[in-house]
Write a protein that holds these residues in place. Sequence first.
Motif, PDB file in Angstrom:
ATOM      1  N   ASP A  39      17.170  62.646  54.417  1.00 18.15           N
ATOM      2  CA  ASP A  39      17.893  61.106  54.378  1.00 18.15           C
ATOM      3  C   ASP A  39      18.627  60.720  53.347  1.00 18.15           C
ATOM      4  OD1 ASP A  39      17.305  59.072  57.666  1.00 18.15           O
ATOM      5  OD2 ASP A  39      17.576  58.049  56.321  1.00 18.15           O
ATOM      6  N   LYS A  40      19.434  59.562  53.860  1.00 24.10           N
ATOM      7  CA  LYS A  40      20.404  59.078  53.253  1.00 24.10           C
ATOM      8  C   LYS A  40      19.466  58.047  52.909  1.00 24.10           C
ATOM      9  CE  LYS A  40      23.697  56.773  56.305  1.00 24.10           C
ATOM     10  NZ  LYS A  40      22.620  55.623  55.562  1.00 24.10           N
ATOM     11  N   GLU A  41      18.522  57.070  52.966  1.00 26.79           N
ATOM     12  CA  GLU A  41      18.233  56.324  53.044  1.00 26.79           C
ATOM     13  C   GLU A  41      16.856  56.015  51.530  1.00 26.79           C
ATOM     14  OE1 GLU A  41      19.395  53.324  53.570  1.00 26.79           O
ATOM     15  OE2 GLU A  41      20.794  54.681  55.258  1.00 26.79           O
ATOM     16  N   SER A  42      16.409  55.008  51.315  1.00 24.70           N
ATOM     17  CA  SER A  42      15.158  55.484  49.895  1.00 24.70           C
ATOM     18  C   SER A  42      14.253  54.733  50.590  1.00 24.70           C
ATOM     19  CB  SER A  42      15.524  54.234  48.677  1.00 24.70           C
ATOM     20  OG  SER A  42      15.353  52.677  49.828  1.00 24.70           O
ATOM     21  N   ASP A  43      14.389  54.791  52.246  1.00 20.25           N
ATOM     22  CA  ASP A  43      12.783  55.378  53.013  1.00 20.25           C
ATOM     23  C   ASP A  43      13.252  56.730  54.552  1.00 20.25           C
ATOM     24  OD1 ASP A  43       9.978  55.164  53.483  1.00 20.25           O
ATOM     25  OD2 ASP A  43      10.373  52.354  53.729  1.00 20.25           O
ATOM     26  N   ILE A  44      12.158  56.106  55.031  1.00 17.67           N
ATOM     27  CA  ILE A  44      11.936  56.806  56.052  1.00 17.67           C
ATOM     28  C   ILE A  44      12.241  55.377  56.965  1.00 17.67           C
ATOM     29  CG2 ILE A  44       9.995  59.457  55.184  1.00 17.67           C
ATOM     30  CD1 ILE A  44       8.216  57.666  56.957  1.00 17.67           C
ATOM     31  N   ALA A  45      12.480  56.109  58.863  1.00 16.02           N
ATOM     32  CA  ALA A  45      12.262  55.328  59.974  1.00 16.02           C
ATOM     33  C   ALA A  45      12.836  53.934  59.704  1.00 16.02           C
ATOM     34  CB  ALA A  45      11.112  55.021  59.915  1.00 16.02           C
ATOM     35  N   THR A  46      14.435  53.339  58.977  1.00 16.27           N
ATOM     36  CA  THR A  46      14.929  52.738  58.773  1.00 16.27           C
ATOM     37  C   THR A  46      16.076  52.466  59.810  1.00 16.27           C
ATOM     38  OG1 THR A  46      14.884  53.339  56.351  1.00 16.27           O
ATOM     39  CG2 THR A  46      16.488  51.960  56.706  1.00 16.27           C
TER      40      THR A  46
END
Length: 397
Positions: free
Chosen positions: A33-40
């Motif tokens: 995932d490209k984000e720094s957290d899951i489920a963004t």
Amino acid sequence: MHGEHVVVVGAGIVGLATGRALVRRGYRVTVLDKESDIATHQTGNNSGVIHSGLYYAPGSLKATLAVSGSVSMRDFAREHDLPVDVCGKLVVATTEAQVPALRALAERGAVNGVPCRMITADEAREYEPAVRAVAALRVESTGIVDYRAVCATLRREIEDAGSDVVLGAEVVAISGSIEVRCRTGQSETLIAADLLVNCAGLHSDRIARMAGVTPAVRILPFRGEYFELAPQYSHLVRGLIYPVPDPTLPFLGVHLTRMIDGTVHAGPNAVLALAREGYRWRDIAPRDVADALAWPGLWRLGRRYWRTGAQEVARSVSSARFLASLRELVPDLPSDSLVPTHAGVRAQAIHRSGALVDDFYYEQRPGQVHVLNAPSPAATAALGIAEHIVGQLEGAR
């Protein structure tokens, strides 16, 4: 034990549930995932509702997986000691003219196997004393849950099985032999895999094109804006209160939802966003706008629903209009009862014809499954969707 390596793109609830289903079958999994957290994105900004399967066409994946998902998600939360409350909900007809549509909804629910029953206005007020109703539908299996907590548990199960959830990893290219190139900070990494599952939500059609697929649909982002009831007015809503929906639209209309933390959220509306991650009006991504404008389906959709779209925009820019919609359900909401809170962006697949994709929708290639439409009730149905994806992946050899 399979031993094959599967890359799953997207660490929302569908991607994580799929990763969990795969490791339980012996696959080695890397979730990116490209984000720094899951489920963004969609998962972390939804209403937290465990849907019953009431609204969906009988026999559709949405109907069958939501009905089973209302049980499996509840059981998963209880098994892992996660916050969950099967509180039921009311769908209310506020005028006599809405009662036939409410009865039709009750009939659809019965066909789908949803525990629901028509009740009188007096019975509705026993559940929700502040509600306005001439009749209502009581749905017992609807609940609320903390989907971020669910995702954290799914991630832990993936990692406990020896597989990986890699964050801050943006997929930038996919070769035909399933080599996934992802950017992490200033460097790039090449990940070789045997199989690919695309659960990238708002960017799923783009990931599919990277993998050599020409999807039959295009993702359009619809922003749903929420308000929260000020704490002194939260007592006016005990559980979940929904309007009778427009059966021609995939959106359920603004509604009132008591969240798992006790706050009451109101919304969402549905306006076309100017960026795929457009959580505010000022969020504008030229590439995303150009991508939408180039799709003939957007123009055909606009011609069909321009009045509805105009009403949603008006409600977006005017809290008074938003409040007026809510007062149709709960007339006693004071003028200072709404506090702005987060927005969510729904990834809605649109056919070239302008038709909204109504069901969950996938496209397959050998060794690949691309999930190209998984809006609500995807969170509810995530565990079942994951099993369905794994079945498709194993059949796409």
